[in-house]
Design an enzyme around this catalytic site. Structure first.
Site, PDB file in Angstrom:
ATOM      1  CB  CYS A 252      -0.985  -0.031   1.167  1.00  0.00           C
ATOM      2  SG  CYS A 252      -0.249   0.119   2.815  1.00  0.00           S
ATOM      3  CG  HIS A 300      -4.669   0.065   3.722  1.00  0.00           C
ATOM      4  ND1 HIS A 300      -3.844  -0.803   3.039  1.00  0.00           N
ATOM      5  CD2 HIS A 300      -5.622   0.456   2.831  1.00  0.00           C
ATOM      6  CE1 HIS A 300      -4.284  -0.952   1.795  1.00  0.00           C
ATOM      7  NE2 HIS A 300      -5.361  -0.180   1.650  1.00  0.00           N
ATOM      8  CG  HIS A 312      -6.556   0.307  -2.046  1.00  0.00           C
ATOM      9  ND1 HIS A 312      -6.785  -0.311  -0.826  1.00  0.00           N
ATOM     10  CD2 HIS A 312      -7.472  -0.222  -2.897  1.00  0.00           C
ATOM     11  CE1 HIS A 312      -7.797  -1.167  -0.946  1.00  0.00           C
ATOM     12  NE2 HIS A 312      -8.232  -1.120  -2.181  1.00  0.00           N
TER      13      HIS A 312
END
Length: 337
Positions: A252, A300, A312
């Protein structure tokens, strides 16, 4: 007593005939067997249907929520190690001339010691130079007072150079020790993460992959944000690999780092650092190109596209994709330009 003769006028009954015994037994056995089989069917546990793709994905998402902080912790330690390695290299470069200067100064002291060999405190000078105890300053001053003014200045200069060199070397040694510790931590974390990755990959059916392209984005968008969005969206479909920063695989924070690097903006490969490398914006002020972070520990991050969407790198077994930001708890937005 005389026996009464049979009544010839009594009604006559036909003799009882036995019903087929074997046939009755067979019927009873058949009935019992049928009841037993029926009871067995009711008692036998039903075989559960295999979990669906969505159920497997949901299970992995739940376990991933626990694993991803470990991955970002790994990225944090690795980023710190990279910084410390650069500091270590810079210190080593600084120490090269300092070490030479210290050696030349020590040669001067050798000349002083030779001068005082027959009549002066050469042994005291030697002890002065090699002593590193913090409590010896008063003793050093006493010895220095015994020397002529010129020699005393030379020795003071040597002491200053030596102390500077030792201080720099101590910093370097501390950094090296920290690097060794970080390296060992990385090895332990990597082993744990790799084991978890292997386990999760074994649960993944191929049909769980779902990828949608980036939507068209209208409105005025900063040049840096345009470049970052275009770069990230060009990677839709690229696979998630933990610790990866491109160009073909990403985690990420690796994807957001890669996207903004194309725009000339450097972000650390760690969500916690990226949070501090941008300025805070409210959800109402968020616009395409901002970073959107999730969970209270910020483990995240995605690149916001507007209208509640982001691009993402979600987790292992899934590629870079567009998703709703509402599927995870949003912690906040940051603008890195």
């Amino acid at each position: 007593m005389a026996t009464m003769p049979p009544d010839r006028h009594a009604p006559s009954h036909p003799p009882l005939r036995p019903i087929g015994t074997r046939r009755v037994v067979r019927r009873l056995l058949t009935l019992v067997a049928a009841v037993a089989v029926g009871a067995g069917l009711l008692a036998a546990p039903a075989h559960a249907a295999p979990p669906s793709v969505d159920e497997i994905d949901a299970q992995i998402d739940k376990q991933w929520e626990q694993l991803e902080p470990t991955i970002e912790s790994y990225n944090k330690v690795r980023a710190q190690l990279k910084v410390n390695q650069k500091k270590s290299a810079d210190l080593e470069k600084k120490m090269v001339p300092l070490e030479l200067e210290s050696a030349l100064a020590m040669n001067k002291v050798g000349d002083i010691a030779a001068h005082y060999y027959m009549s002066g405190p050469s042994q005291e000078i030697g002890a002065l130079l090699v002593s590193t105890k913090p409590g010896t300053l008063a003793e050093q001053l006493v010895i220095l007072d015994r020397l002529a003014q010129q020699q005393r200045k030379q020795v003071e200069s040597v002491l200053a150079i030596r102390d500077k060199y030792n201080a720099q070397k101590q910093k370097l040694d501390t950094l090296i020790a920290a690097q060794i510790k970080q390296r060992d931590e990385l090895a332990a974390k990597k082993k744990h993460i790799d084991a978890e990755m292997t386990r999760l990959k074994g649960m993944l059916p191929k049909s769980s992959v779902r990828v949608d392209g980036c939507p068209k984005i209208d409105g005025v968008i900063a040049a840096a944000a345009q470049t970052a969005i275009r770069t990230a969206c060009s990677k839709v479909g690229s696979w998630y690999v933990w610790g990866a920063t491109g160009p073909n695989t990403f985690d990420c924070s690796g994807l957001t780092q890669f996207a903004y690097k194309a725009a000339g903006i450097y972000l650390t490969h760690f969500t916690g650092a990226q949070w501090n490398e941008g300025k805070a914006v409210s959800r109402a002020e968020a616009r395409p190109g901002d970073l959107v972070f999730f969970y209270s520990d910020l483990h995240h991050v995605g690149l916001y596209l507007g209208n509640g969407l982001m691009v993402h790198a979600p987790r292992t077994g899934q590629p870079v994709q567009v998703a709703q930001i509402s599927y995870q708890p949003v912690a906040g937005f940051r603008r890195p330009y």
